[in-house]
Design an enzyme around this catalytic site. Sequence first.
Site, PDB file in Angstrom:
ATOM      1  N   HIS A   1     -65.608 -91.969   6.226  1.00  0.00           N
ATOM      2  CA  HIS A   1     -65.065 -90.636   6.563  1.00  0.00           C
ATOM      3  C   HIS A   1     -63.917 -90.370   5.671  1.00  0.00           C
ATOM      4  O   HIS A   1     -63.535 -89.172   5.190  1.00  0.00           O
ATOM      5  CB  HIS A   1     -64.672 -90.332   8.055  1.00  0.00           C
ATOM      6  CG  HIS A   1     -65.722 -90.050   9.060  1.00  0.00           C
ATOM      7  ND1 HIS A   1     -66.488 -89.036   8.876  1.00  0.00           N
ATOM      8  CD2 HIS A   1     -66.155 -90.566  10.066  1.00  0.00           C
ATOM      9  CE1 HIS A   1     -67.514 -88.863   9.968  1.00  0.00           C
ATOM     10  NE2 HIS A   1     -67.344 -89.869  10.788  1.00  0.00           N
TER      11      HIS A   1
ATOM     12  N   HIS B   1     -68.183 -97.046   8.681  1.00  0.00           N
ATOM     13  CA  HIS B   1     -68.381 -95.715   9.107  1.00  0.00           C
ATOM     14  C   HIS B   1     -67.274 -94.791   8.973  1.00  0.00           C
ATOM     15  O   HIS B   1     -67.084 -93.750   8.530  1.00  0.00           O
ATOM     16  CB  HIS B   1     -69.125 -95.517  10.343  1.00  0.00           C
ATOM     17  CG  HIS B   1     -69.199 -94.231  10.999  1.00  0.00           C
ATOM     18  ND1 HIS B   1     -70.652 -93.921  10.958  1.00  0.00           N
ATOM     19  CD2 HIS B   1     -68.470 -93.166  11.124  1.00  0.00           C
ATOM     20  CE1 HIS B   1     -70.806 -92.716  11.384  1.00  0.00           C
ATOM     21  NE2 HIS B   1     -69.473 -92.057  11.629  1.00  0.00           N
ATOM     22  N   GLU B   2     -66.165 -95.504   9.619  1.00  0.00           N
ATOM     23  CA  GLU B   2     -64.716 -94.754   9.576  1.00  0.00           C
ATOM     24  C   GLU B   2     -64.038 -94.632   8.363  1.00  0.00           C
ATOM     25  O   GLU B   2     -63.533 -93.654   7.877  1.00  0.00           O
ATOM     26  CB  GLU B   2     -63.958 -95.252  10.775  1.00  0.00           C
ATOM     27  CG  GLU B   2     -64.396 -95.402  12.256  1.00  0.00           C
ATOM     28  CD  GLU B   2     -65.053 -93.880  12.632  1.00  0.00           C
ATOM     29  OE1 GLU B   2     -64.581 -93.035  11.976  1.00  0.00           O
ATOM     30  OE2 GLU B   2     -66.054 -94.091  13.646  1.00  0.00           O
TER      31      GLU B   2
ATOM     32  N   CYS C   1     -72.797 -90.169  14.766  1.00  0.00           N
ATOM     33  CA  CYS C   1     -71.624 -89.643  14.506  1.00  0.00           C
ATOM     34  C   CYS C   1     -71.184 -88.598  15.350  1.00  0.00           C
ATOM     35  O   CYS C   1     -71.853 -87.795  15.625  1.00  0.00           O
ATOM     36  CB  CYS C   1     -71.420 -89.381  12.908  1.00  0.00           C
ATOM     37  SG  CYS C   1     -70.004 -88.800  12.267  1.00  0.00           S
ATOM     38  N   LEU C   2     -69.909 -88.719  15.827  1.00  0.00           N
ATOM     39  CA  LEU C   2     -69.284 -87.579  16.670  1.00  0.00           C
ATOM     40  C   LEU C   2     -69.390 -86.306  15.816  1.00  0.00           C
ATOM     41  O   LEU C   2     -69.484 -84.942  16.550  1.00  0.00           O
ATOM     42  CB  LEU C   2     -68.014 -87.902  17.287  1.00  0.00           C
ATOM     43  CG  LEU C   2     -68.027 -89.033  18.183  1.00  0.00           C
ATOM     44  CD1 LEU C   2     -66.432 -89.344  18.513  1.00  0.00           C
ATOM     45  CD2 LEU C   2     -68.637 -88.635  19.484  1.00  0.00           C
TER      46      LEU C   2
ATOM     47  N   GLN D   1     -62.065 -85.980  10.996  1.00  0.00           N
ATOM     48  CA  GLN D   1     -62.963 -85.667  12.290  1.00  0.00           C
ATOM     49  C   GLN D   1     -62.253 -84.477  13.220  1.00  0.00           C
ATOM     50  O   GLN D   1     -62.826 -83.763  13.895  1.00  0.00           O
ATOM     51  CB  GLN D   1     -63.568 -86.765  13.047  1.00  0.00           C
ATOM     52  CG  GLN D   1     -64.618 -87.410  12.213  1.00  0.00           C
ATOM     53  CD  GLN D   1     -65.309 -88.390  12.772  1.00  0.00           C
ATOM     54  OE1 GLN D   1     -64.831 -89.284  13.063  1.00  0.00           O
ATOM     55  NE2 GLN D   1     -66.316 -88.081  13.568  1.00  0.00           N
TER      56      GLN D   1
ATOM     57  N   GLY E   1     -65.380 -94.873  17.641  1.00  0.00           N
ATOM     58  CA  GLY E   1     -64.358 -94.697  16.317  1.00  0.00           C
ATOM     59  C   GLY E   1     -64.504 -93.246  15.958  1.00  0.00           C
ATOM     60  O   GLY E   1     -65.265 -92.334  16.409  1.00  0.00           O
TER      61      GLY E   1
HETATM   62 ZN   LIG Z   1     -68.602 -90.574  12.061  1.00  0.00          ZN
END
Ligand SMILES: [Zn+2]
Length: 169
Positions: free
Chosen positions: A138, A134-135, A92-93, A50, A45
């Site tokens: 963000h 999660h997304e 998380c990236l 991000q 995701g």
């Molecule tokens: Zn994330």
Amino acid sequence: MLRPIVRLGDPVLQQPAATVTVFDAELDRLIDDMIETMYAAPGIGLAAPQIGVPQRVCVIDLSIGKQGGELITLINPEFLAREGMQLEDEGCLSVPGFNATVARPGRVTVRAADRTGQTRVIEATGLLARACQHEIDHLEGRLFLDRLRGLKRDMITRRIRKLQRTGKW
Ligand SMILES: [Zn+2]
């Protein structure tokens, strides 16, 4: 085009993203870049903040592009329902190298537009429900770390600060 993924510490990750009002070629490009960047990471995701774009857009693909038809694009998503509870490991990236167990509702119903501007309703359980939450977090300027209890969050934050001080973040 691949875009650099910003990390914890970049203010764009902590601000609420703006509602998308225009569905045009520029939005298409943003979404294509997000998909390419998510697959390359690799991740399941990615939210627009991000890659430094504070707009309410996120992409999810639990198969990371390995299976056709699993890609979901959520524009201006909102929850219609959240039920139950799941307790799973999450990363998380934008917080590479750190994972933690996060409690989240186990089942969600999300209403969102797709890239053509058409509204869709998605029902999700398990990992997909977790990825949606999660997304969407963000897009509200929230990271999974913000959902942890103080002690665990402090430990991870301290270790990241140390990496930042030594130029390794
Ligand atoms: Zn994330």
